[in-house]
Design an enzyme around this catalytic site. Structure first.
Site, PDB file in Angstrom:
ATOM      1  N   LEU A 204      -3.471  35.582   6.978  1.00  0.00           N
ATOM      2  CA  LEU A 204      -2.383  36.096   6.135  1.00  0.00           C
ATOM      3  C   LEU A 204      -2.467  37.608   6.073  1.00  0.00           C
ATOM      4  CD1 LEU A 204      -2.631  33.664   3.062  1.00  0.00           C
ATOM      5  CD2 LEU A 204      -0.818  33.687   4.790  1.00  0.00           C
ATOM      6  N   HIS A 205      -1.356  38.286   6.356  1.00  0.00           N
ATOM      7  CA  HIS A 205      -1.382  39.743   6.197  1.00  0.00           C
ATOM      8  C   HIS A 205      -0.019  40.352   5.895  1.00  0.00           C
ATOM      9  CE1 HIS A 205      -0.085  39.571  10.430  1.00  0.00           C
ATOM     10  NE2 HIS A 205       0.435  40.756  10.211  1.00  0.00           N
ATOM     11  N   ARG A 206       1.049  39.539   5.839  1.00  0.00           N
ATOM     12  CA  ARG A 206       2.371  40.138   5.606  1.00  0.00           C
ATOM     13  C   ARG A 206       2.449  40.687   4.191  1.00  0.00           C
ATOM     14  NH1 ARG A 206       4.470  41.081  10.477  1.00  0.00           N
ATOM     15  NH2 ARG A 206       3.882  39.313  11.755  1.00  0.00           N
ATOM     16  N   ASP A 279       0.919  33.815   8.811  1.00  0.00           N
ATOM     17  CA  ASP A 279       2.173  34.564   8.765  1.00  0.00           C
ATOM     18  C   ASP A 279       2.208  35.576   9.903  1.00  0.00           C
ATOM     19  OD1 ASP A 279       0.389  36.492   7.873  1.00  0.00           O
ATOM     20  OD2 ASP A 279       1.205  36.585   5.832  1.00  0.00           O
TER      21      ASP A 279
END
Ligand code: UD1
Ligand code: UDP
Length: 364
Positions: A204-206, A279
């Site tokens: 996850l990094h958005r 994501d």
């Protein structure tokens, strides 16, 4: 006199996409320069990819580092304006949709330097994502557009880009994956991280998922639900470290948080996984090729072909645990892969660029 082909790389996904293009151009004898903007700079977000993918050392690292969008983009532009003025590249090649991509495009076109975009024409039609602006604006500036997926051709035509500038070449990220396939050891997860049985990998990094504490808390709760059934391992991107940790990510004994992994280790982990929660853009494509079920925690994707040709599914936070359970029970998907995802995108790009440079110098 115009000299070398100059590649501008800034962030982790750029390195994975550029490696096969640089290799194929070198095989055709082209002189090349590699400029690293320094957008990503941790050893595990940058150097490790150069080593593992056999990328040549960058000729220059601009060292822009992190900052606001305007600051980061502007610093890349200033550094590249100097670089392009000193070295007069024959063409600048940019990759993907990160801030370094659009900044390089702006610096190049203002100096009259031709621009080529690898991964042109992807559209999520989600204007809240910074990447969507980077993609649209970069494509407007390009002389040559390399598309990874057929729907990109229609999007680019609708935006007024000339048909003969667009080339469907396949996917260089898949070139890198196929070139390294033998190195991906599906037992890495149990060997190196003690994972047992069917496990799930999450990335996850958005900004929409990790920047706000309430959203991070929702996603942590959803990952804990997944961990009630399976071990979950998260190679954590630095962007979400503070918010996800503060939201209690580590509170479940079956959630394993590790630092970002090198490419070979990460793809080994993915290869052995029962499902992926992500994501990421690239991970949606890699799981399509590896046929590992992918649950994407986003309301849209600029890579719809991974949904129609692969086993990618867009899910909400509320659907996540049941979607993972279904995916791990259904097992691998075996449909038709997207056209030209065959490991030959780099050589196709190299041949087209060579022809294009030949016709440009004939016009001089
Ligand atoms: C960038 C791209 C995104 C891409 C992602 C791939 C933009 C607008 N975003 O997002 O499209 O999917 O890379 O990973 O270009 N940081 C470190 N060490 C690093 C790099 C970053 O600690 O080596 C931290 C810093 O706190 C920084 C934050 O991560 O502020 C965000 O980095 P940045 O490059 O601005 O955006 P990403 O979220 O990495
Ligand atoms: N990746 C990696 N280690 C990790 C996470 C990702 O090597 O811990 C690789 C993987 O190949 C992925 C690529 O980095 O496709 C880019 O990932 P990221 O999610 O950062 O960028 P995006 O594709 O979303 O822009």
């Amino acid at each position: 006199m115009r000299a070398s082909i100059t590649h501008v790389l800034g962030a982790r996904p750029n390195f994975v996409k550029a490696a096969p293009v640089i290799r194929a151009l070198a095989a055709l004898g082209h002189e090349q320069r590699i400029i690293h903007t320094g957008q990503h700079y941790d050893e595990r977000m940058s150097d490790i990819f150069f080593v593992q993918l056999g990328l040549p050392e960058p000729d220059v690292n601009l060292g822009v580092g992190s900052g606001s969008h305007a600051r980061q983009t502007a610093d890349v532009m200033v550094g590249l304006e100097r670089e392009f003025t000193e070295h007069s590249p024959s063409v600048v090649v940019v990759y993907g949709d990160v801030n370094s991509t659009v900044a390089a495009g702006l610096a190049a076109v203002k100096l009259g330097v031709p621009l080529a975009h690898v991964e042109a024409g992807l559209r999520s039609f989600d204007a809240s994502m910074p990447e969507e602006w980077n993609r649209r604006l970069t494509d407007q500036m390009c002389d040559i557009l390399f598309a990874t997926s057929p729907e990109a051709i229609g999007f680019l035509a609708r935006e007024g880009r000339p048909v003969d500038a667009v080339h469907l070449v396949g996917n260089p990220m898949i070139d890198t994956l196929l070139a390294n396939l033998e190195k991906f050891d599906a037992s890495y997860g149990s060997r190196a991280h003690g994972l047992t049985g069917k496990y799930v990998v999450a990335t996850l990094h958005r900004p929409a998922n990790v920047d706000s504490p309430p959203r991070a808390a929702e996603l942590v709760a959803a990952l804990h639900e997944v961990a009630a059934e399976h071990d979950v391992i998260i190679p954590l991107h630095p962007r979400g470290r503070a918010t996800l940790t503060a939201a209690g990510l580590l509170d479940s004994p079956r959630v394993h948080v590790v630092d970002p992994l090198g490419y070979i280790e990460f793809m080994s982990l993915v290869r052995g996984a029962a499902a992926i929660v992500t994501d990421s853009g690239g991970v949606q494509e890699e799981t399509t090729l590896l046929r590992v079920p992918c649950l994407t925690l986003r309301p849209n994707t600029e890579r719809p072909i991974t949904v129609t040709s692969g086993s990618n599914r867009l899910v909400t936070r509320d659907e996540l645990a049941s979607a993972v359970l279904k995916a791990t029970n259904d097992g691998p998907y075996a449909g038709e892969l997207p056209p030209l995802w065959d490991g030959q995108a780099g050589p196709r790009i190299a041949r087209i660029l060579t022809r294009w440079l030949g016709s440009e110098s004939a016009d001089d």
